[in-house]
Every structure is written in structure tokens, then in C-alpha cells.
Design an enzyme around this catalytic site. Structure first.
Site, short mmCIF file in Angstrom:
data_model
loop_
_atom_site.label_atom_id
_atom_site.label_comp_id
_atom_site.label_asym_id
_atom_site.label_seq_id
_atom_site.Cartn_x
_atom_site.Cartn_y
_atom_site.Cartn_z
N GLY A 31 1.09 50.03 72.89
CA GLY A 31 -0.32 50.43 72.97
C GLY A 31 -0.60 51.73 72.25
O GLY A 31 0.18 52.14 71.39
N ALA A 32 -1.75 52.35 72.61
CA ALA A 32 -2.26 53.53 71.90
C ALA A 32 -2.25 53.20 70.40
O ALA A 32 -1.69 53.94 69.58
CB ALA A 32 -1.45 54.78 72.21
N LEU A 33 -2.87 52.10 70.09
CA LEU A 33 -2.78 51.55 68.73
C LEU A 33 -3.42 52.47 67.70
O LEU A 33 -4.45 53.10 67.96
CB LEU A 33 -3.46 50.18 68.68
N GLY A 36 -1.42 52.13 61.74
CA GLY A 36 -0.11 51.54 61.43
C GLY A 36 0.11 50.24 62.20
O GLY A 36 0.57 49.24 61.63
N HIS A 37 -0.25 50.23 63.49
CA HIS A 37 -0.13 49.00 64.27
C HIS A 37 -1.06 47.92 63.69
O HIS A 37 -0.68 46.75 63.58
CB HIS A 37 -0.58 49.22 65.72
N GLN A 61 13.15 51.86 78.31
CA GLN A 61 13.59 52.45 77.04
C GLN A 61 13.33 53.96 76.99
O GLN A 61 13.58 54.60 75.97
CB GLN A 61 12.97 51.74 75.85
N ASP A 153 10.45 53.11 62.88
CA ASP A 153 11.60 53.00 63.78
C ASP A 153 12.63 52.13 63.08
O ASP A 153 12.90 51.00 63.49
CB ASP A 153 11.16 52.37 65.10
O1 PAF Z 1 8.36 50.28 68.79
C1 PAF Z 1 7.84 50.19 69.92
O2 PAF Z 1 6.67 50.51 70.13
C2 PAF Z 1 8.68 49.70 71.08
O3 PAF Z 1 9.98 50.17 71.00
C3 PAF Z 1 8.66 48.16 71.25
C4 PAF Z 1 9.29 47.46 70.06
C5 PAF Z 1 7.23 47.71 71.42
C6 PAF Z 1 9.45 47.76 72.49
O4 PAF Z 1 8.90 48.33 73.65
#
Ligand code: PAF
Length: 283
Positions: A31-33, A36-37, A61, A153
């Protein structure tokens, strides 16, 4: 736009798409798009009939509880942004922690052939087990043909490719270029938390990466690393966590360059208490 929060409901929707033989793309997000998203979603819309965008701040994570607590959660705004791309071809999947983890919020243990122990793995304990757990879960629920991940990432992208290979998951992983602000700062949901002076300071990360790239042809990795560390030592607002030049495939730090291999430079740095990462292809 269809928004699902429960597995049992999205399962029915996915079954329906499968029966109609429609091609499904998945864009996993927390979220918080940002732009880039949206670029990932646009790419997915180009190559699939329907695109599932998952919006889920995955607790397993986060090695830092404070970071998890402060992570921006803006679902209404995210949905409004996605609607600007398509109202009928995007499906939002925003599950609750309980719906995903069913009362047992722990990560599975993964072996990514050592990729998980490099760079981020050294500083974020258990991070990639958490990422592997949630992404595998989403692949099982959404059963996408294609899944889209940003190169910001980069280590995560390589790890997801390994996950798919090792677990024989039938999905194509598509890596997409880093989207940057005009200042060069890599777009990140975390940028919204930067105080103005840190937002102004943060493009230094990409500037340093591009300068390192210029030196790559003529200087050794050690010399470049030394130079980068000195640059950061002089910077009062940014604190370097690591700079590394690594083989883009194994993510192992380069000792002796080979013309047959691809290399990337990676940076993790703190701006105030906000951890930023970025990377660049060197050859
Ligand atoms: O890159 C991210 O935003 C996160 O690591 C993902 C791939 C959505 C997994 O929670």
C-alpha cells in the site's frame, strides 16, 4: 472496482476468472501507493486481462516493530489512485492479518541458496522468510500467470525468482525498472515519512550511485567502496548502512570483475530513522 478482504471471497472471484480463461497479473504491494507502484500496475494491465493488486502490510517481514507500526496505511487513497488506471480490470485484495495468518503470525523458513544472507539479509533478520511466506501465499491464493516486482528491491526480486524456481510455482516473474522522483530519489512509500530536510538530502543516495557507476570502468570495487564511504562520512544527514558492488545474479560482493558478468551497486542508508535503499546497474 472489486475490493476483497477475505480469502474465501477472492477465491470465488479467481475461480470465475480461471473458468473464463482470463489471464491474471498480480502486483503485490504494502500500500501507500506511489507512481512507481502505478507503473507496475500499468505494465500488468498491458499484459493481462485482470490485475490483482494486493495491499497488505505484512508483519512477518518487519524485524523492527516500530517500523511496522509507523508504516503508512492509506487504503482509500490507494483505491482512488488505482481507479484512475482502470475501474473494471483491477481487483484489490486487502486482507487482514488474521485472514492471512489464521492466528499464527509467523514466517516459514526458506532456503534461497544463500541469496537471503547477502546485503539486506545481514541487517534485517528474518526479512526474506517473511517476504517469501507472504508472496508464496499470494501466489497460492491469486494463482497469477504473471507477477510484477520493482527493481528497487533488487534482492527481493532475485529471491522471488528463486522461490518460484525452487517451489515450481507456475508464474512468470517480471522485474520492472526503478521509478524515480525528478531529484533522482527512488520512489518509496517510506519517502512520505521524510522530514523536509531529509527529503532534500536523500537524492544524495542516487547521486552517489551514479558517480560510483562512472568509476566502475577504471577503479576497483574496493576503491569505489572507500570513496562512497568517505562521501557519506561527510554527509551530516544520511548515515550509510552499507554500500556494496555485487554480482547481479548471486548478489555476492565482487572481488575481481569479469566482463561476462553483470554487476550492480547497492546502498542502504538512514535518513533520520527512515531506512532507504537504492541500486544501479553498473555494466
Ligand atoms: O515489496 C514489497 O512491498 C513487499 O515486500 C511485498 C513484495 C509486497 C511483500 O509484502
Amino acid at each position: 472496482m472489486k475490493i476483497y478482504s477475505e480469502k474465501k471471497n477472492i477465491n470465488i472471484a479467481i475461480q470465475d476468472l480461471k473458468t473464463k480463461n482470463l489471464k491474471i497479473g498480480l502486483v503485490p504491494t504494502m500500500g501507500a501507493l506511489h507512481r512507481g507502484h502505478l507503473a507496475l500496475v500499468e505494465r500488468a494491465l498491458d499484459n493481462n486481462d485482470k490485475v490483482v493488486v494486493s495491499v497488505f502490510v505484512n508483519p512477518t517481514q518487519f524485524d523492527n516493530k516500530e517500523d511496522l507500526k509507523k508504516y503508512p496505511r492509506t487504503l482509500d487513497k490507494d483505491v482512488a489512485l488505482l481507479k484512475t488506471l482502470s475501474k473494471d480490470r483491477i481487483i484489490v485484495y486487502a486482507p487482514t492479518v488474521n485472514d492471512i495468518y489464521e492466528g499464527n503470525t509467523v514466517a516459514q523458513d526458506f532456503d534461497f541458496d544463500g541469496l537471503e544472507h547477502e546485503m539486506e539479509g545481514k541487517f534485517r533478520d528474518g526479512h526474506f522468510d517473511g517476504v517469501g511466506t507472504i508472496v508464496k501465499r499470494f501466489f497460492e491464493i491469486v494463482k497469477p500467470h504473471n507477477a510484477y516486482f520493482g527493481e528497487k528491491d533488487f534482492q527481493q526480486l532475485q529471491i522471488i525468482k528463486k522461490l518460484v524456481e525452487k517451489h515450481s510455482i507456475p508464474v512468470k516473474i517480471v522485474g520492472c525498472p526503478i521509478y524515480r522522483e525528478t531529484t533522482g530519489l527512488a520512489m518509496s512509500s517510506r519517502n512520505t515519512r521524510l522530514k523536509p530536510e531529509y527529503l532534500e538530502a536523500a537524492p544524495f543516495i542516487y547521486k552517489t550511485l551514479t558517480a560510483a557507476k562512472k568509476q566502475f570502468g577504471t577503479k576497483s570495487a574496493n576503491k569505489i567502496t572507500e570513496w562512497v564511504e568517505n562521501q557519506f562520512a561527510k554527509n551530516e544527514l544520511l548515515e550509510l548502512e552499507y554500500f556494496i558492488i555485487a554480482d547481479a545474479e548471486t548478489l555476492k560482493s565482487v572481488k575481481r570483475k569479469s566482463s561476462k558478468k553483470s554487476y550492480r551497486a547497492f546502498i542502504a542508508a538512514y535518513a533520520d530513522d527512515i531506512r532507504l535503499i537504492d541500486n544501479i546497474a553498473l555494466n
